[in-house]
Design a protein around this motif. Structure first.
Motif, PDB file in Angstrom:
ATOM      1  N   LEU A 155      -2.150   6.247  -6.680  1.00  0.00           N
ATOM      2  CA  LEU A 155      -3.330   7.280  -6.404  1.00  0.00           C
ATOM      3  C   LEU A 155      -3.311   8.724  -6.193  1.00  0.00           C
ATOM      4  O   LEU A 155      -3.698   9.337  -6.692  1.00  0.00           O
ATOM      5  N   ARG A 156      -1.698   8.984  -5.859  1.00  0.00           N
ATOM      6  CA  ARG A 156      -1.422  10.331  -5.848  1.00  0.00           C
ATOM      7  C   ARG A 156      -1.506  11.020  -7.548  1.00  0.00           C
ATOM      8  O   ARG A 156      -1.058  12.124  -7.498  1.00  0.00           O
ATOM      9  N   ASP A 157      -1.171   9.908  -8.504  1.00  0.00           N
ATOM     10  CA  ASP A 157      -0.819  10.515  -9.463  1.00  0.00           C
ATOM     11  C   ASP A 157      -1.664  10.686 -10.711  1.00  0.00           C
ATOM     12  O   ASP A 157      -1.763  11.292 -11.432  1.00  0.00           O
ATOM     13  N   PHE A 158      -3.200   9.848 -10.075  1.00  0.00           N
ATOM     14  CA  PHE A 158      -4.166   9.737 -10.791  1.00  0.00           C
ATOM     15  C   PHE A 158      -5.309  10.567 -10.335  1.00  0.00           C
ATOM     16  O   PHE A 158      -6.526  10.785 -10.470  1.00  0.00           O
ATOM     17  N   LEU A 159      -5.307  10.551  -9.395  1.00  0.00           N
ATOM     18  CA  LEU A 159      -6.340  11.189  -7.849  1.00  0.00           C
ATOM     19  C   LEU A 159      -6.608  12.931  -8.500  1.00  0.00           C
ATOM     20  O   LEU A 159      -5.116  13.449  -8.513  1.00  0.00           O
ATOM     21  N   PRO A 160      -7.629  13.731  -8.468  1.00  0.00           N
ATOM     22  CA  PRO A 160      -7.638  14.314  -8.593  1.00  0.00           C
ATOM     23  C   PRO A 160      -6.922  15.501  -7.201  1.00  0.00           C
ATOM     24  O   PRO A 160      -6.920  17.001  -7.795  1.00  0.00           O
ATOM     25  N   PHE A 161      -7.490  15.460  -6.215  1.00  0.00           N
ATOM     26  CA  PHE A 161      -7.520  15.774  -4.892  1.00  0.00           C
ATOM     27  C   PHE A 161      -5.615  15.387  -4.178  1.00  0.00           C
ATOM     28  O   PHE A 161      -5.692  14.571  -4.773  1.00  0.00           O
ATOM     29  N   THR A 162      -5.471  16.254  -3.450  1.00  0.00           N
ATOM     30  CA  THR A 162      -4.399  15.480  -3.290  1.00  0.00           C
ATOM     31  C   THR A 162      -4.010  14.439  -1.815  1.00  0.00           C
ATOM     32  O   THR A 162      -5.021  14.686  -0.527  1.00  0.00           O
ATOM     33  N   LEU A 163      -3.216  13.660  -1.659  1.00  0.00           N
ATOM     34  CA  LEU A 163      -3.139  12.472  -1.149  1.00  0.00           C
ATOM     35  C   LEU A 163      -1.658  12.874   0.405  1.00  0.00           C
ATOM     36  O   LEU A 163      -0.665  13.123  -0.429  1.00  0.00           O
ATOM     37  N   ASP A 164      -1.958  12.686   1.196  1.00  0.00           N
ATOM     38  CA  ASP A 164      -1.181  12.909   2.577  1.00  0.00           C
ATOM     39  C   ASP A 164      -0.491  11.227   1.791  1.00  0.00           C
ATOM     40  O   ASP A 164      -0.877  10.000   0.947  1.00  0.00           O
ATOM     41  N   TYR A 165       1.137  11.339   2.397  1.00  0.00           N
ATOM     42  CA  TYR A 165       1.684  10.014   1.744  1.00  0.00           C
ATOM     43  C   TYR A 165       1.105   8.969   2.477  1.00  0.00           C
ATOM     44  O   TYR A 165       1.288   7.782   1.820  1.00  0.00           O
ATOM     45  N   MET A 205      -1.285  -3.896  11.390  1.00  0.00           N
ATOM     46  CA  MET A 205      -0.114  -3.440  10.159  1.00  0.00           C
ATOM     47  C   MET A 205      -0.373  -2.663   9.220  1.00  0.00           C
ATOM     48  O   MET A 205       1.211  -1.816   9.211  1.00  0.00           O
ATOM     49  N   ILE A 206      -1.392  -3.055   8.606  1.00  0.00           N
ATOM     50  CA  ILE A 206      -1.268  -2.347   6.745  1.00  0.00           C
ATOM     51  C   ILE A 206      -1.353  -1.396   7.360  1.00  0.00           C
ATOM     52  O   ILE A 206      -1.521  -0.151   7.146  1.00  0.00           O
ATOM     53  N   VAL A 207      -2.590  -0.765   8.872  1.00  0.00           N
ATOM     54  CA  VAL A 207      -2.743   0.290   8.902  1.00  0.00           C
ATOM     55  C   VAL A 207      -1.420   1.520   9.387  1.00  0.00           C
ATOM     56  O   VAL A 207      -1.508   2.663   9.472  1.00  0.00           O
ATOM     57  N   VAL A 208      -0.634   0.781  10.488  1.00  0.00           N
ATOM     58  CA  VAL A 208       0.382   1.424  11.102  1.00  0.00           C
ATOM     59  C   VAL A 208       1.276   1.509   9.960  1.00  0.00           C
ATOM     60  O   VAL A 208       1.728   2.850  10.403  1.00  0.00           O
ATOM     61  N   ILE A 209       1.835   1.312   8.903  1.00  0.00           N
ATOM     62  CA  ILE A 209       2.467   1.652   7.192  1.00  0.00           C
ATOM     63  C   ILE A 209       1.476   2.141   6.639  1.00  0.00           C
ATOM     64  O   ILE A 209       2.438   3.067   6.405  1.00  0.00           O
ATOM     65  N   ALA A 210       0.523   1.894   6.216  1.00  0.00           N
ATOM     66  CA  ALA A 210      -0.120   2.393   4.972  1.00  0.00           C
ATOM     67  C   ALA A 210      -0.841   3.800   5.955  1.00  0.00           C
ATOM     68  O   ALA A 210      -0.766   5.182   4.681  1.00  0.00           O
ATOM     69  N   THR A 211      -1.029   3.647   6.990  1.00  0.00           N
ATOM     70  CA  THR A 211      -2.511   5.149   7.142  1.00  0.00           C
ATOM     71  C   THR A 211      -1.535   5.942   8.142  1.00  0.00           C
ATOM     72  O   THR A 211      -2.284   6.979   7.912  1.00  0.00           O
ATOM     73  N   GLY A 212      -0.722   5.568   8.518  1.00  0.00           N
ATOM     74  CA  GLY A 212       0.166   6.513   9.165  1.00  0.00           C
ATOM     75  C   GLY A 212      -0.626   6.706  11.034  1.00  0.00           C
ATOM     76  O   GLY A 212      -0.809   5.356  11.557  1.00  0.00           O
ATOM     77  N   ALA A 263       0.801  -1.333  -0.106  1.00  0.00           N
ATOM     78  CA  ALA A 263       0.144  -0.306   0.005  1.00  0.00           C
ATOM     79  C   ALA A 263       0.727   1.483   0.508  1.00  0.00           C
ATOM     80  O   ALA A 263       0.263   2.276  -0.552  1.00  0.00           O
ATOM     81  N   LEU A 264       2.272   0.821   0.918  1.00  0.00           N
ATOM     82  CA  LEU A 264       3.031   2.342   0.816  1.00  0.00           C
ATOM     83  C   LEU A 264       3.444   2.864  -0.287  1.00  0.00           C
ATOM     84  O   LEU A 264       3.966   4.199  -0.513  1.00  0.00           O
ATOM     85  N   THR A 265       4.232   1.267  -0.346  1.00  0.00           N
ATOM     86  CA  THR A 265       5.376   2.288  -1.807  1.00  0.00           C
ATOM     87  C   THR A 265       4.253   1.827  -3.361  1.00  0.00           C
ATOM     88  O   THR A 265       5.312   2.138  -4.714  1.00  0.00           O
ATOM     89  N   PHE A 266       3.232   1.060  -3.215  1.00  0.00           N
ATOM     90  CA  PHE A 266       2.146   0.937  -4.557  1.00  0.00           C
ATOM     91  C   PHE A 266       1.108   1.784  -4.729  1.00  0.00           C
ATOM     92  O   PHE A 266       1.358   2.751  -5.801  1.00  0.00           O
ATOM     93  N   ASN A 287      -2.203   7.422   3.704  1.00  0.00           N
ATOM     94  CA  ASN A 287      -3.587   7.997   4.485  1.00  0.00           C
ATOM     95  C   ASN A 287      -4.506   7.495   4.091  1.00  0.00           C
ATOM     96  O   ASN A 287      -4.370   5.693   3.458  1.00  0.00           O
ATOM     97  N   ALA A 288      -5.762   7.139   4.697  1.00  0.00           N
ATOM     98  CA  ALA A 288      -6.998   6.643   5.108  1.00  0.00           C
ATOM     99  C   ALA A 288      -7.647   5.611   3.872  1.00  0.00           C
ATOM    100  O   ALA A 288      -7.062   4.233   4.415  1.00  0.00           O
ATOM    101  N   LEU A 289      -7.429   6.184   3.083  1.00  0.00           N
ATOM    102  CA  LEU A 289      -7.798   5.537   1.177  1.00  0.00           C
ATOM    103  C   LEU A 289      -6.906   4.331   0.943  1.00  0.00           C
ATOM    104  O   LEU A 289      -7.866   3.051   0.734  1.00  0.00           O
TER     105      LEU A 289
END
Length: 311
Positions: free
Chosen positions: A150-160, A236-243, A142-145, A162-164
């Motif tokens: 998502l940051r490349d294709f979504l029209p709004f800005t994502l934190d590095y 673990m997923i949310v610890v690494i990817a959600t922040g 989730a973090l590296t791919f 994020n919950a999405l």
């Protein structure tokens, strides 16, 4: 006076008392022990959470804990409003279920109603292998791919972080749970129901959606609730990817701290044992336990309500 004897059938078994079956007795004892261990484990979890949680609420107001939107028990000064991490947990879980329910049910319908037996024997084990991948791998995926994509294709800005991104990957992780259990429930539907629908000139899609799916509804609901419980406690997923930023927001684009990730980070830190910060871990754990217990309770009620019995 003629003596009586036990009747026997030539070449057949004796009608007298058979020898004790020690193997069955051993199996019965093992099964009882397994049930006792399960119950004892649950009681042990409750006992471990109860005392520190009571001590925590002896210091922190229950009203503040459930109504304040400031969460920072490890800061100075500390704040103990649990709403930010509860909202983050539910937001990640809802995103995960939006991914897992349609994809899991689609996979279950295909495996149960469309796939040939040889194809099913290959695809179902491969799908279930997904459940065996360590969650830390999903987190780095989730973090590296997912997040850069998502940051490349979504029209709004994502934190590095994020919950999405975390919610999407948690959803992918629980797809096998929904698909496998729902497919088992659909496969248990008697073929006579399918044959009756086909006799009325129904298409395979109509049979799948209007006959098999309603007949297997209780099993499907159980699969969804189990997946929900699995997602709400994912760590673990949310610890690494959600922040780990504890802010009160409903935006999935922001970095968040969920209940499970807070427990993991606080429990692995340098929190002094016996301090109010340490007891916060147990209070959050108790709340998470209650939420999961309520979900399982509702699941049991719903399954009993919609259960279909076939002969």
């Amino acid at each position: 006076m003629a003596s009586t004897s036990k009747a026997t059938v030539p070449g057949g078994p004796s009608l007298g008392r058979s020898r004790p079956r020690y193997g069955e007795l051993i199996i019965k004892v093992i099964l009882v022990l397994a049930a006792v261990v399960s119950v004892a484990t649950t009681i042990g979890i409750v006992a471990a959470l109860l005392e520190p949680t009571i001590e925590f609420f002896g210091t922190v107001s229950v009203v503040e804990f459930f109504t304040s939107i400031e969460w920072g028990p490890l800061f100075n000064p500390p704040s103990f409003g649990v709403l930010p991490i509860v909202v983050a947990t539910l937001l990640v879980t809802i995103i995960a279920m939006i991914v897992a329910i349609p994809l899991g049910l689609a996979a279950a319908i295909y495996l149960s109603e469309y796939a040939k037996p040889r194809v099913r024997k290959v695809i179902k084990p491969v799908l279930e292998v997904l459940a065996g991948i360590p969650t830390v791998v999903f987190g780095f995926f989730a973090l590296t791919f997912v997040t850069p994509l998502l940051r490349d294709f979504l029209p709004f800005t994502l934190d590095y972080r994020n919950a999405l991104s975390g919610g999407l990957v948690v959803g992918v992780m629980i797809i096998p749970t929904v698909a496998s259990l729902a497919e088992d429930a659909m496969s248990a539907v008697p073929n006579s129901l399918r044959e009756g629908a086909y006799a009325l000139a129904s298409s395979r899609m109509i049979v799948s959606l209007r006959v098999v799916l309603p007949a297997a509804l209780s099993g499907i609901i159980a699969a969804v609730i189990l997946a929900f419980s699995r997602a709400i406690g994912e760590t673990m997923i949310v610890v690494i990817a959600t922040g780990g930023r504890s802010i009160f927001t409903f935006s999935p684009a922001r970095e968040m701290d969920t209940m499970a990730s807070f427990i993991a980070r606080a429990g692995s830190g340098d929190v002094p044992v016996g301090s109010i910060e340490y007891k916060t871990i147990f209070a959050v754990g108790a709340l998470l336990f209650v939420m999961t217990f309520l979900m399982n309770y509702v699941s049991a009620k719903v399954v009993r309500r919609y259960r279909e019995a076939y002969e």
